[in-house]
Design an enzyme around this catalytic site. Sequence first.
Site, PDB file in Angstrom:
ATOM      1  N   CYS A 170       0.832  -1.207   0.000  1.00  0.00           N
ATOM      2  CA  CYS A 170       0.000   0.000   0.000  1.00  0.00           C
ATOM      3  C   CYS A 170       0.860   1.247   0.000  1.00  0.00           C
ATOM      4  O   CYS A 170       2.067   1.204   0.234  1.00  0.00           O
ATOM      5  CB  CYS A 170      -0.891   0.043   1.247  1.00  0.00           C
ATOM      6  SG  CYS A 170      -1.954  -1.386   1.481  1.00  0.00           S
ATOM      7  N   ASP A 195      20.313  37.592 -13.209  1.00  0.00           N
ATOM      8  CA  ASP A 195      19.025  37.857 -13.851  1.00  0.00           C
ATOM      9  C   ASP A 195      18.473  39.208 -13.401  1.00  0.00           C
ATOM     10  O   ASP A 195      18.501  39.536 -12.204  1.00  0.00           O
ATOM     11  CB  ASP A 195      18.047  36.738 -13.491  1.00  0.00           C
ATOM     12  CG  ASP A 195      16.695  36.913 -14.136  1.00  0.00           C
ATOM     13  OD1 ASP A 195      16.543  36.512 -15.301  1.00  0.00           O
ATOM     14  OD2 ASP A 195      15.791  37.474 -13.471  1.00  0.00           O
TER      15      ASP A 195
END
Length: 522
Positions: free
Chosen positions: A34, A471
């Site tokens: 499971c 940037d």
Amino acid sequence: MHDDVERCVRAVQSKDARFDGWFFTAVITTRIYCRPSCPVVPPKPANMRFYPSAAAAQQAGFRACKRCRPDASPGSPQWNDRADLVARAMRLIADGVVDRDGVPGLAARLGYSTRQIERQLLAELGAGPLALARAQRAQTARVLIETTALPMSEVAFAAGFASIRSFNETVRVVFGLSPTELRNRVARGRPAAAVAAVPGGSGSAAGSTAGSTAGSVATSTGAPLASGTLSLRLPFRAPLCPDNLFGHLAATAVPGVEEWRHGAYRRTLRLPHGPGIVELRPLPDHIGCQLTLTDLRDLSIAISRCRWLLDLDADPVAVDDVLRADPVLTELVDKLPGRRVPRTVDGAEFAVRAVLGQQVSTAAARTHAARLVAAHGEPVNDQGGGLTHLFPEPAALTELDPDALAFPRSRRTTLTTLVANLASGEIDLGVGGDWERTRAQLAALPGFGPWTVETIAMRALGDPDAFVPTDLGIRAAARALGLPTTPRALADHATAWRPWRAYAVQYLWATGTHPINYLPTP
């Protein structure tokens, strides 16, 4: 994590969904495995066994739980966060390399012997590359069984099985049901209780939606395989902020290749057996995914690339815990947690687009890319929208005339040199690429500075620690937040954000007003 028994037991007893995909719980009394969040009453700890992969649980003789569908868990985040041999191998297996080229092909891509790869995968995952690929084929088969009306013979070959016999045996061993029984469960009106699994344990399909066959292609055995459209559900670990994720993809979309239409991001896909089109729609608890494929054998690869594009296997809780520890980022993280890094479905495509975007506006970069697509891309037929082409492959771009490019000569040289290296295979920007080696190769090309190299590392290679201190948007955010503004000083401050600096970039960009930060209107 599966070795930490106490921690695993606590996760199972609390049904903590954050650990779905990190490990799998097998119950020795029922011979079922499971996910940690399975809704049934937890077994006694003495009866639990923990495995690092679904394939390992299957090899140990356990079958998948029909209630929690462990194979529908989000994929383990560690394969996207790491750059070692095992992580690179797992990304390539998810991309279908073993099914296409076998284990020798996987070894060739990684630069190791087959014995080394098998030994390391067995040591960490409890299963070798063939078993991992087999588990993925079984999960692909389940999607097709439960979401289409295709004959089982076509399902078998579409999922990658070499014979009907191996298909039947694998489905029965993995799921405890025959293919026909799997389909009949959905026919009895139980799709809501059993979400169909997607290859690699990294997605799910809505069992009530059937593919509409629009044609056929031939398999290697001569059997026809239907093409068509399937509607799927791609799960993720909450929280997920869709704003910057879909906003970035929509704002930078290349006309003809990508579009935002009716509340969904749509784009063309270059796949091994023919072109495809995907439509991805952000929803509260999953990503709606509609795939139109030329050949259903490309289903698992297409899903894997869509999950990679949207960074759906990330662990946002782990990322945000590190970033909010910096007081400068705390408010940004708490305001809209769960930001993902928008990636790409094709590393070579993104590298070309990164060069086209050097020192120009987003609109100009889109215009340059659209011209390349119109001149060198392959036409596609999109009956549901306005997509017209596949982005051109590097081999097609080697034929372009540099004088026809409307930007400076130095950037023409940068583009043609990059394309030549990509076309020759000298530079590998695929999911299994070596991050540091590729960085060094890119940095050696003319016109490749730190911004271009790190942008490609972040969005094409998927390095979660890539950082772009040069940037303009990052520097503007740094000024507004009182952070250091010089690249070196900002990079020094950002060491506290490691290994999640690529996610910090998303939060810093969010301080601006650029369209990449906003979910487009429908």
